[in-house]
Design an enzyme around this catalytic site. Structure first.
Site, PDB file in Angstrom:
ATOM      1  N   GLY A  12       1.234  -0.733  -1.236  1.00  0.00           N
ATOM      2  CA  GLY A  12       0.654   0.537  -1.657  1.00  0.00           C
ATOM      3  C   GLY A  12      -0.390   0.456  -2.749  1.00  0.00           C
ATOM      4  CG  ASN A  14      -6.003   0.291  -0.288  1.00  0.00           C
ATOM      5  OD1 ASN A  14      -7.190   0.431  -0.575  1.00  0.00           O
ATOM      6  ND2 ASN A  14      -5.514  -0.843   0.187  1.00  0.00           N
ATOM      7  CE  LYS A  65       3.372   5.228  18.729  1.00  0.00           C
ATOM      8  NZ  LYS A  65       3.079   4.501  17.487  1.00  0.00           N
ATOM      9  CG  HIS A 109      -9.327  -3.222  10.069  1.00  0.00           C
ATOM     10  ND1 HIS A 109      -8.053  -3.405  10.591  1.00  0.00           N
ATOM     11  CD2 HIS A 109     -10.060  -4.296  10.466  1.00  0.00           C
ATOM     12  CE1 HIS A 109      -8.035  -4.535  11.289  1.00  0.00           C
ATOM     13  NE2 HIS A 109      -9.230  -5.092  11.224  1.00  0.00           N
TER      14      HIS A 109
HETATM   15  C1  GRF Z   1      -4.946  -3.361   3.164  1.00  0.00           C
HETATM   16  O1  GRF Z   1      -5.426  -4.648   3.067  1.00  0.00           O
HETATM   17  C2  GRF Z   1      -5.596  -2.622   4.309  1.00  0.00           C
HETATM   18  O2  GRF Z   1      -6.867  -3.080   4.611  1.00  0.00           O
HETATM   19  C3  GRF Z   1      -4.653  -2.887   5.446  1.00  0.00           C
HETATM   20  O3  GRF Z   1      -3.371  -2.937   4.867  1.00  0.00           O
HETATM   21  C4  GRF Z   1      -3.479  -3.356   3.513  1.00  0.00           C
HETATM   22  C5  GRF Z   1      -2.684  -2.409   2.653  1.00  0.00           C
HETATM   23  O4  GRF Z   1      -2.558  -2.888   1.348  1.00  0.00           O
HETATM   24  N1  GRF Z   1      -4.813  -1.875   6.463  1.00  0.00           N
HETATM   25  P1  GRF Z   1      -1.841  -2.009   0.219  1.00  0.00           P
HETATM   26  O5  GRF Z   1      -0.422  -1.703   0.724  1.00  0.00           O
HETATM   27  O6  GRF Z   1      -2.648  -0.780   0.022  1.00  0.00           O
HETATM   28  O7  GRF Z   1      -1.807  -2.873  -0.988  1.00  0.00           O
END
Ligand code: GRF
Length: 187
Positions: A12, A14, A65, A109
């Site tokens: 997490g 991001n 789903k 991504h």
């Molecule tokens: C990121 O590298 C993103 O590009 C990919 O999953 C990862 C998530 O990282 N889709 P975090 O959990 O936000 O650290």
């Protein structure tokens, strides 16, 4: 105030970057809910520490789903979510969620799409001998990692350590995600 939902499955970083940017006013929106499909994921504690509501579910508790996505759609509708940001959400978005929110879901991504789609993008790129890596933010549609590109940022790396690429990439991810959310919300 615009409302975001962030979906995550793992660490997490991001999510934290987005939530902090909202809290400090860098993004003029609030994270109204963090959705996680992995009870026990580190991102859940991070959300709780920041006082952000969480919806944590186990896909195995549902018939499929469409059943868990129907519950997610209800939640997003109730919260009047403007934008769904996938941030390391390791599940393919199905038609129930897409039918309700397509055009409002973005994903980050860790490759320069359309190269290296899928869950092992960095490892695949390193194995290929790539010298210029990058991050892509794109709209989410039924085509895995195939929706229209919104933003990309590249960085050079000549080594062969996937962990190092992840580290370099994440610094860019956090910045690019914040900038891109702001652009979309201001359109
Ligand atoms: C990121 O590298 C993103 O590009 C990919 O999953 C990862 C998530 O990282 N889709 P975090 O959990 O936000 O650290």
């Amino acid at each position: 105030m615009k409302k975001l939902a962030v979906f995550a499955s793992g660490t997490g970083t991001n999510f934290v970057a987005i939530a902090k940017a909202c809290a400090s006013g860098v993004i003029k929106a609030e994270v109204a809910v963090m959705v996680c499909d992995k009870p026990g994921a580190a991102v859940i504690d991070r959300a709780r520490e920041m006082g952000i509501e969480t919806f944590v579910f186990s896909p195995k508790d549902y018939t499929g789903k469409s059943a868990y996505e129907a519950e997610i759609v209800k939640l997003l509708d109730a919260k009047e979510i403007d934008l769904v940001c996938l941030a390391g959400y390791m599940r393919i978005v199905g038609e129930t969620l897409l039918n309700a929110y397509e055009g409002k879901i973005i994903n980050i991504h860790p490759s320069l799409l359309p190269s290296f789609k899928g869950a092992h993008a960095v490892e695949d790129a390193v194995a290929y001998g790539v010298k210029v890596y990058g991050i892509t933010i794109h709209w989410v549609n039924a085509d895995l990692d195939g929706g229209k590109i919104i933003a990309q940022r590249a960085f050079p790396y000549e080594g062969s350590d996937p962990a190092e690429v992840h580290r370099l990439g994440q610094v860019i991810e956090h910045q690019l995600y914040i900038e891109t959310i702001n652009k979309i919300l201001n359109q």
